[in-house]
Scaffold this active site. Structure first.
Site, PDB file in Angstrom:
ATOM      1  N   ARG A 162       1.346  -1.321  -0.413  1.00  0.00           N
ATOM      2  CA  ARG A 162      -0.037  -0.023   0.192  1.00  0.00           C
ATOM      3  C   ARG A 162       1.209   0.953   0.439  1.00  0.00           C
ATOM      4  O   ARG A 162       0.874   1.955   0.318  1.00  0.00           O
ATOM      5  CB  ARG A 162      -1.094   0.070   0.971  1.00  0.00           C
ATOM      6  CG  ARG A 162      -2.078  -1.098   1.169  1.00  0.00           C
ATOM      7  CD  ARG A 162      -3.009  -1.118   0.391  1.00  0.00           C
ATOM      8  NE  ARG A 162      -4.024  -3.032   0.206  1.00  0.00           N
ATOM      9  CZ  ARG A 162      -3.421  -4.010  -0.336  1.00  0.00           C
ATOM     10  NH1 ARG A 162      -2.098  -3.782  -1.059  1.00  0.00           N
ATOM     11  NH2 ARG A 162      -3.760  -4.801  -0.319  1.00  0.00           N
ATOM     12  N   SER A 237     -11.195  -1.386   2.744  1.00  0.00           N
ATOM     13  CA  SER A 237     -10.383  -1.287   4.300  1.00  0.00           C
ATOM     14  C   SER A 237      -9.713  -0.081   4.905  1.00  0.00           C
ATOM     15  O   SER A 237      -9.367   1.200   4.055  1.00  0.00           O
ATOM     16  CB  SER A 237      -9.293  -2.349   3.765  1.00  0.00           C
ATOM     17  OG  SER A 237      -9.736  -3.156   3.158  1.00  0.00           O
ATOM     18  N   GLU A 333      -5.448   3.068   5.757  1.00  0.00           N
ATOM     19  CA  GLU A 333      -4.650   3.123   4.512  1.00  0.00           C
ATOM     20  C   GLU A 333      -5.245   4.346   3.862  1.00  0.00           C
ATOM     21  O   GLU A 333      -4.960   4.299   3.091  1.00  0.00           O
ATOM     22  CB  GLU A 333      -5.177   1.599   4.397  1.00  0.00           C
ATOM     23  CG  GLU A 333      -5.062   1.212   3.011  1.00  0.00           C
ATOM     24  CD  GLU A 333      -5.617  -0.433   1.987  1.00  0.00           C
ATOM     25  OE1 GLU A 333      -5.826  -0.280   1.085  1.00  0.00           O
ATOM     26  OE2 GLU A 333      -5.800  -1.357   3.165  1.00  0.00           O
TER      27      GLU A 333
END
Length: 337
Positions: A162, A237, A333
């Protein structure tokens, strides 16, 4: 191009937060983008793609530039592979479905991820054993400071979990205008070993899945766990799965032998953040209109009129509680603005 003032961004972010931009403009070509950057060179600028990976906690006192570049084309192909350049403003899931309709393989495990193509390298999005770095060959980007066009190879992007150069040393310096992917035309690699894909395929009676079967399985799984942002504001998420040292993990495991984990290497272990959050008692929790989804503890949701600040406060409560209980830090995130 028409610049609008005090413009509501509610329909431009998947959380559905009613933050306002002091000025807003949508650009539909690279030339338009360059013109806006040149004409407003000395103004603060905020670049907006699909609005799927951000939490707006305040109004944006800047010129918000909505990147709405559309189109895709084959730039190269041979018997085995095809290279497709897709413009930044194309919807990611629609693009994935288009590649599958052509029987091009490589993106099927990332079906139904919200957002636009241009932001996929920024986050190195991924799901069910695949990441953007596995198929992206390059991306083109405009440098905000001078309007020059730059090409970033896969290696140039410094991809991590990520992570990318666009979140680190090049953060805020470039606007991605297109992304090129190398996809398979035959002899596709079928990835079914991650998550519930095999169980979903078995439920559908499929023993030798195609790339289309894998995509349909991923879509079914995601729809069973994740709310549609059009119906319930969310950003997918909210947290990353923490990666910790094996030594650290073994200490936690002594106290919590039931803890879930995935080996990353000989020295590192990934712990599912959703499991940690659920075990900490947050799954299904609601504080006003901010909440944790009932089916997936990784997903924070806006039940209607939550502010970004309220969702952020909930996320920080989750982080603090997980850290106190397990000694493990979980990072957001999404980009908190």
């Amino acid at each position: 191009m028409h610049i609008q003032h005090q413009f509501s961004l509610k329909s431009y972010n998947t959380f559905g937060i009613d933050a306002k931009a002091s000025a807003f403009v949508a650009v539909h070509s690279v030339d338009e983008l360059r013109s806006v950057l040149q004409e407003h060179a000395h103004e603060n600028k905020f670049i907006l793609g699909g609005g799927s990976n951000m939490l707006l906690t305040k109004d944006i006192d800047a010129l918000v530039i909505h990147v709405d570049l559309k189109g895709k084309k084959i730039v190269q192909e041979n018997d085995d592979f095809v290279w497709i350049e897709c413009m930044a403003g194309e919807n990611w899931h629609a693009f994935v479905l288009w590649t599958l309709a052509q029987n091009y393989g490589g993106l099927e495990n990332m079906s139904l991820i919200p957002g636009n193509v241009g932001t996929t390298p920024v986050q190195n999005i991924g799901a069910y054993g695949s990441e953007i770095k596995d198929s992206m060959t390059q991306c083109e980007a405009i440098k905000i400071a001078d309007g020059s066009l730059h090409t970033f190879s896969n290696a140039d992007c410094h991809f991590g979990y990520r992570e990318s150069i666009f979140k680190q040393e090049a953060k805020g310096q470039y606007i991605i205008t297109s992304v090129t992917f190398k996809l398979t035309k035959r002899n596709h690699t079928i990835k079914t070993g991650y998550g519930d894909i095999q169980a979903e395929l078995a439920k559908q009676g499929i023993s030798e899945p195609s790339i289309q079967d894998v995509s349909r399985a991923v879509i079914a799984i995601r729809q069973s766990k994740l709310p549609d942002p059009k119906e319930l504001g969310n950003s997918g998420s909210f947290f990353k799965n923490p990666v910790i040292s094996r030594v650290e993990f073994e200490e936690v495991q002594k106290k919590f032998p039931e803890i879930k984990f995935f080996p990353v290497s000989e020295t590192q272990v990934k712990v599912p953040a959703g499991w940690l959050i659920e075990q900490a008692g947050f799954k299904g929790m609601r504080v006003g209109d901010a909440g944790v989804h009932k089916n997936q503890a990784l997903v924070l949701v806006n039940y209607g009129n939550a502010t970004g600040a309220e969702i952020l406060a909930l996320s920080q409560n989750i982080q603090n509680t997980v850290r106190e209980k397990y000694g493990i830090s979980i990072e957001a995130e999404v980009n908190v603005i």
